[in-house]
Design a protein around this motif. Sequence first.
Motif, mmCIF file in Angstrom:
data_model
loop_
_atom_site.group_PDB
_atom_site.id
_atom_site.type_symbol
_atom_site.label_atom_id
_atom_site.label_comp_id
_atom_site.label_asym_id
_atom_site.label_seq_id
_atom_site.Cartn_x
_atom_site.Cartn_y
_atom_site.Cartn_z
ATOM 1 N N UNK B 282 -4.330 23.224 19.707
ATOM 2 C CA UNK B 282 -4.091 23.640 18.332
ATOM 3 C C UNK B 282 -5.269 23.319 17.430
ATOM 4 N N UNK B 283 -5.929 22.180 17.680
ATOM 5 C CA UNK B 283 -7.081 21.792 16.869
ATOM 6 C C UNK B 283 -8.221 22.801 17.030
ATOM 7 N N UNK B 284 -8.413 23.269 18.271
ATOM 8 C CA UNK B 284 -9.470 24.266 18.491
ATOM 9 C C UNK B 284 -9.081 25.595 17.837
ATOM 10 N N UNK B 285 -7.785 25.951 17.995
ATOM 11 C CA UNK B 285 -7.335 27.226 17.426
ATOM 12 C C UNK B 285 -7.465 27.186 15.902
ATOM 13 N N UNK B 286 -7.199 26.006 15.306
ATOM 14 C CA UNK B 286 -7.328 25.872 13.853
ATOM 15 C C UNK B 286 -8.738 26.243 13.411
ATOM 16 N N UNK B 287 -9.725 25.780 14.168
ATOM 17 C CA UNK B 287 -11.106 26.093 13.811
ATOM 18 C C UNK B 287 -11.410 27.569 14.001
ATOM 19 N N UNK B 288 -10.822 28.150 15.044
ATOM 20 C CA UNK B 288 -11.040 29.586 15.281
ATOM 21 C C UNK B 288 -10.436 30.393 14.135
ATOM 22 N N UNK B 289 -9.208 29.988 13.721
ATOM 23 C CA UNK B 289 -8.536 30.699 12.636
ATOM 24 C C UNK B 289 -9.326 30.544 11.343
ATOM 25 N N UNK B 290 -9.763 29.315 11.083
ATOM 26 C CA UNK B 290 -10.546 29.078 9.867
ATOM 27 C C UNK B 290 -11.813 29.927 9.872
ATOM 28 N N UNK B 291 -12.487 29.927 11.039
ATOM 29 C CA UNK B 291 -13.702 30.733 11.142
ATOM 30 C C UNK B 291 -13.409 32.208 10.916
ATOM 31 N N UNK B 292 -12.277 32.663 11.470
ATOM 32 C CA UNK B 292 -11.907 34.068 11.329
ATOM 33 C C UNK B 292 -11.664 34.440 9.885
ATOM 34 N N UNK B 293 -10.971 33.537 9.172
ATOM 35 C CA UNK B 293 -10.661 33.829 7.762
ATOM 36 C C UNK B 293 -11.941 33.806 6.926
#
Lengths: 339, 402
Positions: B282-293
């Motif tokens: 989830x921590x990695x996905x959070x960064x991916x989502x943040x980067x995407x936004x």
Amino acid sequence: MNKTVIYGALTIAGLAAGSAAAATLDDIKARGTLNCGVNTGLTGFAAADANGVWDGFDVALCRAVAAAVLNDATAVEFIPLTSQTRFTALASGEIDMLSRNTTWTFTRDVDLAFEFTGINYYDGQGFIVPRELGVASALELDGASVCIETGTTTELNLADFFRVNNMNYEPVPIATNGEALEQYGAGACDVYTTDASALAAARATFEDPSAHVILPEIVSKEPLGPVVRHGDNQWGDIVRWTLNALIAAEELGITSANVAQLAADGTDNPEINRLLGVEGDFGAMLGLDNDWAVRVISTGGNYGELFERHIGESTPIGLARGLNAQWTDGGLLYAPPFR
Amino acid sequence: MTTTTEPRSGGFRLSQLLYDTRYRSITIQVVALGLLVLAVYWLLSNTVENLEALGKDFNFGFLAQPASYDINQRLIEYDSRSSHGRAAIVGMLNTILIAVLGCIAATILGVIAGVLRLSKNWIVSRLMGVYVEGFRNIPLLLWIVLIFAVVSESLPHPRAYGSGEVDLWLGSVAMTRQGTWIPAPVWGAGSTALLAVFVLSLAAIWGFRRFARRRQAATGQILPVLWVSLGLLVLPTLIAYFLLGRPLTLDYPEPRGFNFDGGVLIRNSFIALWLALSLYTGAFIAEIVRGGILAISKGQTEAAFALGLRPGRTMNLVILPQAMRVIVPPLISQYLNLTKNSSLAIAVGYMDVRATLGGITINQTGRELEGMLLLGLFYLTLSLIIAGFGNLYNTSVKLKER
């Protein structure tokens, strides 16, 4: 360009050398140390002390073999192995011998292509439970959660025992003895099952040993012994007869205290003379020198001395000789004659 | 004119293989291929030779032999008399279970944490920063073991429930250091109809949302999607439940013997592994989502605001659909990571395929090579399937070039 070719050639040469197998005895002599696989930590059988020096009943056998082969009981590289990694380590040649409370079974001997070179402890599987549970028999364990070391015969016996007695249980698989004790101590399982000797060793390490009971049922035969690979009979013989020498020495009354004198003076008993190299050349037949057995016995004493020092009734583990007494005392220890 | 640039025919010499650029690349490829074949041959022949030296053969017959060991968590019928092959399947299903649940939880956690980390609220964004940095910078194995230790050391012993020291939560859930017991559903007569109603209402929700989206796109009118969906989810099933005479009952755990009678046991090994895998990934996905936004230009938000969209709608209707194009490809590789990381299960005694086929079976039969090959094949297949589904989804959200 030239360098690359040289490196390539070196790599291929190195790989080729790795696949060539030499006799285990020559390897050990060339290396100067014996690689011996032991338990990751089982008080009394194999445990490293505060200085990192390994000691214990299984460890003593490694030291005896090192004394016979290398004339130095400290020239042993101890490699702690879990029940899951032990056979791979032996098969791959990472260790020369395995002395890790390993049960002699048909498949391990025949199918896994290993050679059990004798039995150094006759054991059986038992159960330990907290006293407060009020359990008096293993037959009252229906529904209990049971900690087991995975990859052991224990795991299979446990499944059979509960199935045959029509009881349910919740297996809690764990990688090492130490972790299992931690889980059992924390109450993550109600029962811990393993060889009775290991249970006694485990109980000795508990804060309050009297708060735990070892149940009376012994549900299996667990003959524990040293193991070597198939295919090098000379090496197998050395390990086998080192163990036999320890057992025979007790039967013949040779101890670490009198072995030097018996070897120097000789005795009236020809078997003692043959064992200690005063008569005959049994050492040479093994590919060793004639004093090999003297070194084996003077390392830590005979089988009885080792037993008393590491796991006997005077130690915290407090195991009685029981089945592991000499055949003359009603036990099962019976070394073939040195003849 | 062209004849001058054509090679002279019939004049091929061996040295051209090395010095003529037209042939050199082929020469190099042939040599490289030859070396590769040699290397593979060497590895294989070495393996065969070493197996022979050890007196072992190569066969998969062990899969049909009885396994003789028990597995605590089994999704299909299994006992110690079942075969090693069946034990492997039990392990595979356990792996798939933890992978699927882990991916779902990690996605939910990751999306929430990723969006909140962009929050203007200082405390919220910093808290999420601590979560992300804490979890992705500490090895997963430590988290698994730590969570397991905390769970098994801090919770009460099952006996505490039996002796009445601790009461079951709501009379139905018992969290203990041996696992958590929850009520088990008992499917009575007519429960199939109930299930059918539930599935139908799910389909109705999907249909309604589709209709609402179309209507909004066509007319601009917004329907109360959330309330209708919730109503569709609960009401028909509830009405059917009472009309059918309560076919579905619960079997509550009762303290008895060593632990509990009835109910379903969710093992601590499962809880620890699931939590650790979800939080870590989830921590990695959070960064991916943040980067995407962040990859979506701020002008898009401003334009949406200028049109009068509220922040929530702006996120859902404008930002996230565009961000998905950036998010999905790395998200798939996080799913793959999670699936493969689940093989750390044995650290806490979760019986996944690595523990059954790759652990006990290999150990009891001595078939390391065969077992490891099967294990590798299983993970490869599973990963390819996940990647395949991920790519399908990616095709549906990626920029449509017309």
